[in-house]
Scaffold this active site. Structure first.
Site, PDB file in Angstrom:
ATOM      1  CD  GLU A 200      53.490 230.468  98.213  1.00 38.63           C
ATOM      2  OE1 GLU A 200      54.164 230.342  99.184  1.00 38.63           O
ATOM      3  OE2 GLU A 200      53.987 230.918  97.227  1.00 38.63           O
ATOM      4  CG  HIS A 235      59.455 235.713 107.917  1.00 37.76           C
ATOM      5  ND1 HIS A 235      59.168 234.795 107.449  1.00 37.76           N
ATOM      6  CD2 HIS A 235      58.517 236.646 108.696  1.00 37.76           C
ATOM      7  CE1 HIS A 235      58.039 234.503 107.963  1.00 37.76           C
ATOM      8  NE2 HIS A 235      57.808 235.574 108.744  1.00 37.76           N
ATOM      9  NE  ARG A 297      68.449 241.372  96.493  1.00 42.29           N
ATOM     10  CZ  ARG A 297      68.445 240.592  97.269  1.00 42.29           C
ATOM     11  NH1 ARG A 297      69.714 240.159  97.536  1.00 42.29           N
ATOM     12  NH2 ARG A 297      67.667 240.164  98.138  1.00 42.29           N
TER      13      ARG A 297
END
Length: 629
Positions: A200, A235, A297
Site C-alpha cells: 500500500e 498500533h 464485531r
C-alpha cells in the site's frame, strides 16, 4: 426475544454485555478459566461455567468447551464480545450448527472481510475507495518490488492475514525493500501461518477514522457516524473520540455512505466497523480517505458512539440476533455532543510500559463519568490476558468540555500497588495540540518524552505525604514507642518548623511542611505505608527503617524487579560490569511479549540473580545496580 445468553468472553466486555442483558430480562451465563474463578463477570452473571486452565488457548479460545458450557447451562444464544473467538467464522458456524443463536455477523461476512487483500478487492468492486496499492496473487519478491517502485515510496508492506499491528513494515526507499519484505513475511508466517503480503501507499500524516455500521436480517443497514482513533501507541488505540475533530458535514456524509456501501456488499447483519485511513496533511477531505479494513464485531471503543447517539449497541445486537428490525432508521439517528474514551491499562509508562500484575489493594476511579470495567478493589490483574483495567468515557456538549472531564477523571485515578497509564493518558488528553484537534497516528511517538511522567515524586508530592502524616494519627504518632516519633521539630505552643523524615524507594528526605500550602493530590494510609495519588500517579512513602520501604525494591535504589511471572530469555550483563543509564541488562518473556529491563542510572552491576532460561516470580530482584562514584 432471546431468553438466555452465554457470553463467550471475560472481563470488561463480559460485564458490559451482562449489564444490558439484565436490563432486558435475559438470563446470563458466564464462562471462566482457573484465573477468573472469582472474577467480576462471574459474580455478576446468573450462572457461570468453568471451561479450563488459565491460558486462553486452553479456555476462552477453545470453541468446543464453550459449546459444552452453553448446552450444560441451557443457553439459547452466544455473544462473542470482542477478541478471542469473536471473528472466527468456524466458531460462528459451530454455534449455529448446535442450534444456538449467534449474536454476531454471518460466517460468510466474517470470511469476506477476514483477509485484507480479498476485502480490498471486494470494496473496489463495490465502489468503495481503497488505498492505492498492489493486491495481486503473484508473491514473487521481484514482482512485489516492481509494484512498490511503481506506487512510489514510502510504501507499507502488510500481511494479508494480519492484524493488531503485526506483519506490517514501512519501507522508505527501494534499497530497504528486500530486507523489509523478508522480515514482514517471516513475522506473518509465525503469527498467522500465512506469509502472503500486499503493498500500500504509505500515508505520511495518517488519521484512523472508523464508522460504526449496523445491519439486520431484513436488509436494512445504517451507520451511527464516525469515531477518531488516531491516538495510538505501537498500533494499539489509546484514546478514541466521537465525532472526529475537523470532520465537516460533506466529508461525514461521504465516508458514512461509503461505510454503508461496504456493509451492504457483504450482506452484513449485526454490529461492524469500517476502518478508513485518512491523509490529514490538508485536513479531512473525502477524496483523501480510503477503506482499510472491516472489524466484524463490536469494538472496544463502542461506548463513545453510544454516548453521542443515545443508543445501546449491545441491545441492538441482541434484538437483531433475535430477528427484529433495527431499533432506529437512519433518519432517526443524530449526533448529540462529544464523547472520549481512554483505555486504562495495568502498565508502567515510566518503565517502558511494562505490564503490571497483582492484587488491586486500592482501587478508586474517578466519579461523574461512565466507567466500563471488569474489576473491583481486591480483584487481581492476571498475567494471562489483556492488561486493560477499565475504559473511562467522558462526555460534554463540546469537545473542550469532554477533554476537561476526561483529564479531570484521569488525574483522580487511585490504583495501588498495580501501576497504570493514567498519568500518561492525562498528559496526552491535556496536550495543546490534541486539544486543537491536531491529531494523527504519529502524535504519541512524536511526543512520547513529554507524555511519559517522571517516576520520581515531585517536591509537592513529598510535601503532601508529610502533611498527611502530621494531619492524621497515621502510625499512631501519639504512642511514645511508635516509629512515627521520629517526626522532628514539632512544638505545640510555637510557630514551628515542622519536619518529617520520609523514605520513598532508595531516597530519604527530611521534609519541611510549609503552612497554608495548596497541594494537589490525595493521601491515604495503607499499613505502614502512606500512599499519595497525584495527577494519575501513585507514590508510596514510609518512615526510614520502617516496613518494606515504599513498595520494596525499586529502580530508584538500583533494583531491577520482575514485574510479573515470566521467563528470562536473555542476560546481557555480568556482575561487576560497568553499565550506562538505559542499557538493557535482562530480557523477560511474559504475557506473550518481550520486556527489556534497563539500567536506571550509570553504575556497576553489584548483584545479578537473573539466569537465562529461568522462570521468575513477580517482584523478584533480578539485577541490582550501584551508582558509579
Amino acid at each position: 426475544m432471546i431468553g438466555s445468553l452465554l457470553i463467550a468472553n471475560r472481563g470488561e466486555i463480559a460485564c458490559r454485555i451482562i449489564r444490558t442483558a439484565r436490563r432486558m430480562g435475559i438470563r446470563t451465563v458466564a464462562v471462566f478459566s482457573d484465573a477468573d474463578r472469582h472474577a467480576l463477570h462471574v459474580r455478576e452473571a446468573d450462572e457461570a461455567v468453568h471451561i479450563g486452565a488459565s491460558p486462553a488457548r486452553e479456555s476462552y479460545l477453545v470453541g468446543e468447551k464453550i459449546l459444552v458450557a452453553a448446552r450444560a447451562a441451557g443457553a439459547e444464544a452466544v455473544h462473542p464480545g470482542y477478541g478471542f473467538l469473536s471473528e472466527n467464522a468456524e466458531f460462528a458456524e459451530a454455534v449455529m450448527a448446535a442450534g444456538l443463536v449467534w449474536a454476531g455477523p454471518s460466517p460468510a461476512s466474517i470470511r469476506a472481510m477476514g483477509l485484507k487483500d480479498a476485502a480490498k478487492r471486494l470494496m473496489d468492486e463495490a465502489g468503495v475507495p481503497t488505498t492505492p496499492g498492489y493486491l495481486g496473487e503473484d508473491q514473487a519478491a521481484e514482482r512485489l518490488k516492481a509494484e512498490a517502485d511503481a506506487i512510489g515510496y514510502p510504501v507499507l508492506i502488510k500481511a494479508v492475514a494480519g492484524g493488531g499491528g503485526k506483519g506490517m513494515r514501512k519501507v522508505n526507499a527501494a534499497s530497504e525493500f528486500a530486507d523489509m519484505l523478508t522480515s514482514c513475511k517471516r513475522e506473518a508466517a509465525a503469527s498467522f501461518g500465512d506469509d502472503r503480503v500486499l503493498i500500500e501507499k504509505y500515508i505520511e500524516r495518517p488519521r484512523h477514522i472508523e464508522v460504526q455500521v449496523f445491519g439486520d436480517s431484513h436488509g436494512q443497514v445504517v451507520h451511527l457516524f464516525e469515531r477518531d482513533c488516531s491516538l495510538q501507541r505501537r498500533h494499539q488505540k489509546v484514546i478514541e473520540e466521537a465525532p472526529a475533530p475537523g470532520m465537516d458535514e460533506a466529508t461525514r456524509a461521504a465516508i458514512c455512505a461509503a461505510a454503508v456501501k461496504a456493509a451492504k456488499a457483504v450482506d452484513y447483519v449485526g454490529a461492524g466497523t469500517i476502518e478508513f485511513i485518512a491523509d490529514a496533511s490538508e485536513g479531512l477531505r473525502a477524496d483523501r480517505i480510503w477503506f482499510m479494513e472491516m472489524n466484524t464485531r463490536l469494538q472496544v471503543e463502542h461506548p463513545v458512539t453510544e454516548e453521542i447517539t443515545g443508543q445501546d449497541l449491545v441491545e441492538w445486537q441482541l434484538r437483531v440476533a433475535s430477528g427484529e428490525k433495527l431499533p432506529k432508521t437512519q433518519e432517526e439517528l443524530s449526533i448529540n455532543g462529544w464523547a472520549m474514551e481512554a483505555r486504562l491499562y495495568a502498565e508502567d509508562p515510566t518503565h517502558e510500559f511494562l505490564p503490571s500484575t497483582g492484587r488491586l489493594d486500592h482501587f478508586v476511579l474517578g466519579r461523574g463519568i461512565r466507567i466500563d470495567t471488569g474489576v473491583e478493589e481486591g480483584d487481581r490483574i492476571s498475567p494471562y490476558y489483556d492488561p486493560m483495567i477499565a475504559k473511562l468515557i467522558a462526555t460534554g456538549d463540546t469537545r473542550d468540555e469532554a477533554i476537561d472531564a476526561l483529564v479531570d477523571v484521569l488525574e483522580q485515578v487511585e490504583v495501588w500497588p498495580v501501576r497504570t497509564n493514567a498519568a500518561f493518558l492525562a498528559r496526552a488528553a491535556a496536550d495543546p495540540d490534541f486539544r486543537a484537534g491536531e491529531v494523527d497516528t504519529g502524535f504519541i511517538p512524536s511526543k512520547i518524552d513529554s507524555l511519559v511522567p517522571d517516576a520520581s515524586p515531585t517536591d509537592g508530592v513529598w510535601q503532601l505525604a508529610a502533611e498527611a502524616v502530621l494531619a492524621s494519627d497515621f502510625g499512631g504518632r501519639s504512642d511514645a514507642g511508635d516509629p512515627w516519633r521520629s517526626l522532628q521539630g514539632f512544638r505545640s505552643n510555637a510557630d514551628a518548623d515542622l519536619r518529617v523524615a520520609l523514605r520513598h524507594g532508595g531516597e530519604t528526605r527530611n521534609v519541611t511542611v510549609a503552612e497554608d500550602q495548596a497541594l494537589e493530590g490525595v493521601a491515604t494510609a495503607n499499613g505502614d505505608t502512606m500512599l499519595v495519588f497525584s495527577e494519575g500517579q501513585a507514590f508510596a512513602f514510609t518512615l526510614p527503617g520502617v516496613g518494606g520501604g515504599a513498595g520494596g525494591a525499586t529502580a530508584s535504589d538500583g533494583a531491577l524487579v520482575s514485574p510479573m511471572p515470566g521467563r528470562v530469555i536473555a542476560v546481557e550483563a555480568r556482575q561487576g560490569d560497568k553499565v550506562t543509564k538505559g542499557q538493557k541488562l535482562v530480557t523477560l518473556e511474559a504475557m506473550k511479549m518481550e520486556h527489556g529491563l534497563v539500567a536506571p542510572f550509570d553504575g556497576i552491576v553489584a548483584e545479578l540473580e537473573a539466569v537465562e532460561g529461568a522462570q521468575v516470580s513477580e517482584g523478584m530482584v533480578l539485577v541490582r545496580v550501584e551508582k558509579a562514584e
